[in-house]
Design an enzyme around this catalytic site. Structure first.
Site, PDB file in Angstrom:
ATOM      1  N   GLU A 175      -5.950  -1.288  16.232  1.00 44.69           N
ATOM      2  CA  GLU A 175      -6.398  -2.096  14.995  1.00 44.69           C
ATOM      3  C   GLU A 175      -5.345  -3.119  14.832  1.00 44.69           C
ATOM      4  O   GLU A 175      -4.216  -3.011  14.247  1.00 44.69           O
ATOM      5  CB  GLU A 175      -6.912  -1.290  14.083  1.00 44.69           C
ATOM      6  CG  GLU A 175      -7.567  -2.318  13.086  1.00 44.69           C
ATOM      7  CD  GLU A 175      -7.568  -1.611  11.579  1.00 44.69           C
ATOM      8  OE1 GLU A 175      -7.516  -0.342  11.401  1.00 44.69           O
ATOM      9  OE2 GLU A 175      -7.486  -2.308  10.505  1.00 44.69           O
ATOM     10  N   ARG A 224       2.403   0.928  10.619  1.00 42.51           N
ATOM     11  CA  ARG A 224       2.299   1.249   9.132  1.00 42.51           C
ATOM     12  C   ARG A 224       3.270   1.399   8.210  1.00 42.51           C
ATOM     13  O   ARG A 224       4.030   2.178   7.865  1.00 42.51           O
ATOM     14  CB  ARG A 224       1.496   2.790   9.171  1.00 42.51           C
ATOM     15  CG  ARG A 224       0.591   3.054   7.959  1.00 42.51           C
ATOM     16  CD  ARG A 224      -0.347   4.234   8.158  1.00 42.51           C
ATOM     17  NE  ARG A 224      -1.167   4.237   9.311  1.00 42.51           N
ATOM     18  CZ  ARG A 224      -2.374   3.879   9.442  1.00 42.51           C
ATOM     19  NH1 ARG A 224      -3.045   3.490   8.202  1.00 42.51           N
ATOM     20  NH2 ARG A 224      -3.096   4.201  10.260  1.00 42.51           N
ATOM     21  N   ARG A 237       0.750  -1.067  -0.025  1.00 43.26           N
ATOM     22  CA  ARG A 237      -0.002  -0.010   0.122  1.00 43.26           C
ATOM     23  C   ARG A 237       0.707   1.018   0.259  1.00 43.26           C
ATOM     24  O   ARG A 237       1.869   1.396   0.714  1.00 43.26           O
ATOM     25  CB  ARG A 237      -0.828  -0.035   1.376  1.00 43.26           C
ATOM     26  CG  ARG A 237      -1.644  -1.088   1.431  1.00 43.26           C
ATOM     27  CD  ARG A 237      -2.527  -0.930   2.439  1.00 43.26           C
ATOM     28  NE  ARG A 237      -3.591  -2.229   2.631  1.00 43.26           N
ATOM     29  CZ  ARG A 237      -4.259  -2.395   3.697  1.00 43.26           C
ATOM     30  NH1 ARG A 237      -4.647  -1.710   4.637  1.00 43.26           N
ATOM     31  NH2 ARG A 237      -4.898  -3.601   3.533  1.00 43.26           N
ATOM     32  N   ARG A 256       1.658  -6.196  13.019  1.00 39.54           N
ATOM     33  CA  ARG A 256       1.059  -5.654  14.295  1.00 39.54           C
ATOM     34  C   ARG A 256       0.877  -6.985  15.504  1.00 39.54           C
ATOM     35  O   ARG A 256       0.856  -6.442  16.739  1.00 39.54           O
ATOM     36  CB  ARG A 256      -0.282  -5.084  13.892  1.00 39.54           C
ATOM     37  CG  ARG A 256      -0.292  -3.789  12.966  1.00 39.54           C
ATOM     38  CD  ARG A 256      -1.648  -3.346  12.956  1.00 39.54           C
ATOM     39  NE  ARG A 256      -1.082  -2.072  12.046  1.00 39.54           N
ATOM     40  CZ  ARG A 256      -2.364  -1.253  11.750  1.00 39.54           C
ATOM     41  NH1 ARG A 256      -3.288  -1.082  12.419  1.00 39.54           N
ATOM     42  NH2 ARG A 256      -2.072  -0.090  11.119  1.00 39.54           N
ATOM     43  N   SER A 296      -9.637  -6.283  10.708  1.00 40.11           N
ATOM     44  CA  SER A 296     -10.853  -5.641  10.375  1.00 40.11           C
ATOM     45  C   SER A 296     -11.887  -6.755   9.741  1.00 40.11           C
ATOM     46  O   SER A 296     -11.105  -7.119   8.641  1.00 40.11           O
ATOM     47  CB  SER A 296     -10.515  -4.468   9.507  1.00 40.11           C
ATOM     48  OG  SER A 296     -11.526  -3.502   9.500  1.00 40.11           O
TER      49      SER A 296
END
Length: 416
Positions: free
Chosen positions: A348, A276, A261, A388, A351
């Site tokens: 988070e 991130r 990403r 994460r 999801s």
RNA sequence: GGAUCUUUGGCAGAGUUGGUCGAAUGCACCGGUCUUGAAAACCGGCGAGGGUCACACCUCCCAGGGUUCGAAUCCCUGAGGAUCCA
């Protein structure tokens, strides 16, 4: 893609729901009008086409009977011009409609809370209690450096910021987690699938990343190919344009891929550490179900992801995303947030979304319901984001001297 | 990289002198008759999208373009597959 017929038929209801997600009512009004105009153009074009077909058929008869065709041909030629015009009108209207309709997000479920951003998300429950530290817990980047598990300089050297390199136990932990998660999911009835990390435009349109979010994707120069931002894209699109026998449903898949990403909209956020990254590992769950059973499957997915954290003894909580935080294609989403003692907050880590028939409509994924073909529901969720999870392990399993205890369940996967 | 052939409905496989082909046939599948039940046999249904109350009607025979009043059928380009050559 939202159901345009539904929007047309029940404009007030649908538009009210979409407005909750910040869609401008004027835009919806426009879509409705464009849709009606397109239908009109279609009817016009098709009736001209029908006339043309009928006349062309007559040609065959005339010829066989040796009749003079010059008069008929004149009529047909004239009609042909009108057809070309009508087709052009239809094409333009189609393009216009698609351009705006493709950019409209999914309709949120009624029980999705209203809200602008994550502040309005609603906590659904907590699993495991964070333990008390007798010292001030460190943040993961500090621990990562201290233990030599993750090196950010190396990432920058090779590719730039938001890349990192894992060494030794850090690298092993990554591999262990991927295996552990895949095995766990397999045990829960998810079939493991290994897919390409590069997909074409059609696949990304099918799941809704394109056309709207092209800026966040890595594109392969000179080709209409992109690096996947999530395994959801290839996994879901395996069934693009398919009609699935009802007996094959539900289809439950799990797959591990790296995700790529650009994080274009995240400038300045989470710049420290590996929360991130431009490239990260993720084990994904994707399910394809009949509409009436998608919620049960959704719960199963949330449970599966949560159980992995429980097995790793990582405290976490479940959160129902509000309208403002909901993704483009989701009708509703539950996030799992893991406790990070170093940051003293929940972050988070997973999801899980039910897109209902939003992706299915775009990707034309249907199933045979008796005689009829109906759109399936598609669901996706992470179980889990590997980086994460490592962050969570580092912060939750840290000792006072900065060393990190390896979770018991992972030891066999690390050769320990 | 070059040459030849090939690409049709879930699968197999017709169609190749352009017209009544959205497409024969077989298998698979679904419903029925028969049977205690099953198999076999027989009868019927059976691609997709749009459209309609339902019809009608429109579109789709790898993709895109062209020729033609009309193309699965002819031409061009591209993609996939097979074989041969280098």
């Amino acid at each position: 893609m939202i159901d345009l017929k539904l929007l047309q038929k029940e404009f007030d209801t649908v538009s009210k729901k979409l407005m909750r997600k910040g869609v401008d009512e004027k835009l919806l009004e426009k879509v409705k009008v464009k849709f009606e105009e397109l239908k009109e153009a279609k009817v016009n074009f098709e009736s001209l086409q029908a006339a043309q077909n009928a006349m062309s058929k007559e040609f065959g008869v005339y010829k066989r009977e040796g009749k003079d065709i010059s008069e008929l041909k004149a009529k047909v030629d004239e009609n042909k011009i009108r057809i070309a015009d009508a087709l052009e009108v239809q094409r333009l209207r189609q393009e216009e409609l698609e351009k705006i309709a493709m950019a409209i997000p999914n309709i949120p479920d009624d029980d999705v809370p209203d809200g602008e951003d994550e502040e309005s998300n609603v906590e659904l429950g907590r699993v495991l209690t964070p333990k008390e530290f007798s010292f001030t817990p460190k943040e993961h980047w500090e621990l990562a450096e201290q233990n030599g598990w993750i090196d950010f300089e190396s990432g920058v050297k090779l590719a730039g910021s938001r890349f990192s390199v894992a060494y030794d136990m850090g690298a092993k932990l990554e591999r262990a987690l991927i295996n552990f998660m895949l095995n766990y999911n397999a045990k829960k009835g998810y079939t493991e699938v290994s897919v390409p990390h590069i997909v074409n435009r059609k696949a990304l349109e099918g799941t809704g990343q394109l056309p709207k979010f092209e800026d966040d994707l890595y594109k392969i120069e000179g080709q209409e190919l992109f690096l996947i931002p999530t395994a959801e894209v290839p996994l879901t699109n395996l069934f693009q344009d398919e009609i699935i026998p009802a007996d094959n449903l539900p289809i439950k898949m799990t797959g591990y891929t790296s995700c790529y990403r650009k994080e274009a909209g995240a400038a300045g956020r989470d710049t420290r550490g590996i929360i991130r990254q431009h490239q990260f590992h993720k084990v994904e769950l994707v399910c394809i179900t009949k509409p009436q059973e998608s919620e049960a499957i959704f719960d199963d997915m949330v449970k599966t992801a949560s159980e992995i954290l429980t097995a790793l003894e990582l405290p976490h909580r479940l959160v129902n995303l509000c309208t403002g935080d909901l993704g483009f294609g989701a009708a509703h989403t539950t996030d799992i947030e893991v406790w990070l003692p170093g940051q003293n907050t929940y972050r988070e880590i997973s999801s899980i979304s039910n897109t209902r028939d939003f992706q299915a409509r775009r990707a034309k994924i249907r199933y045979k319901n008796g005689k009829k073909n109906e759109l399936v529901n598609t669901l996706n969720g992470s179980s889990l984001a590997v980086g994460r999870t490592i962050v969570a392990i580092m912060e939750n399993y840290q000792n006072e001297d900065g060393s990190i205890t390896i979770p018991e369940v992972l030891k066999p996967y690390m050769g320990l």
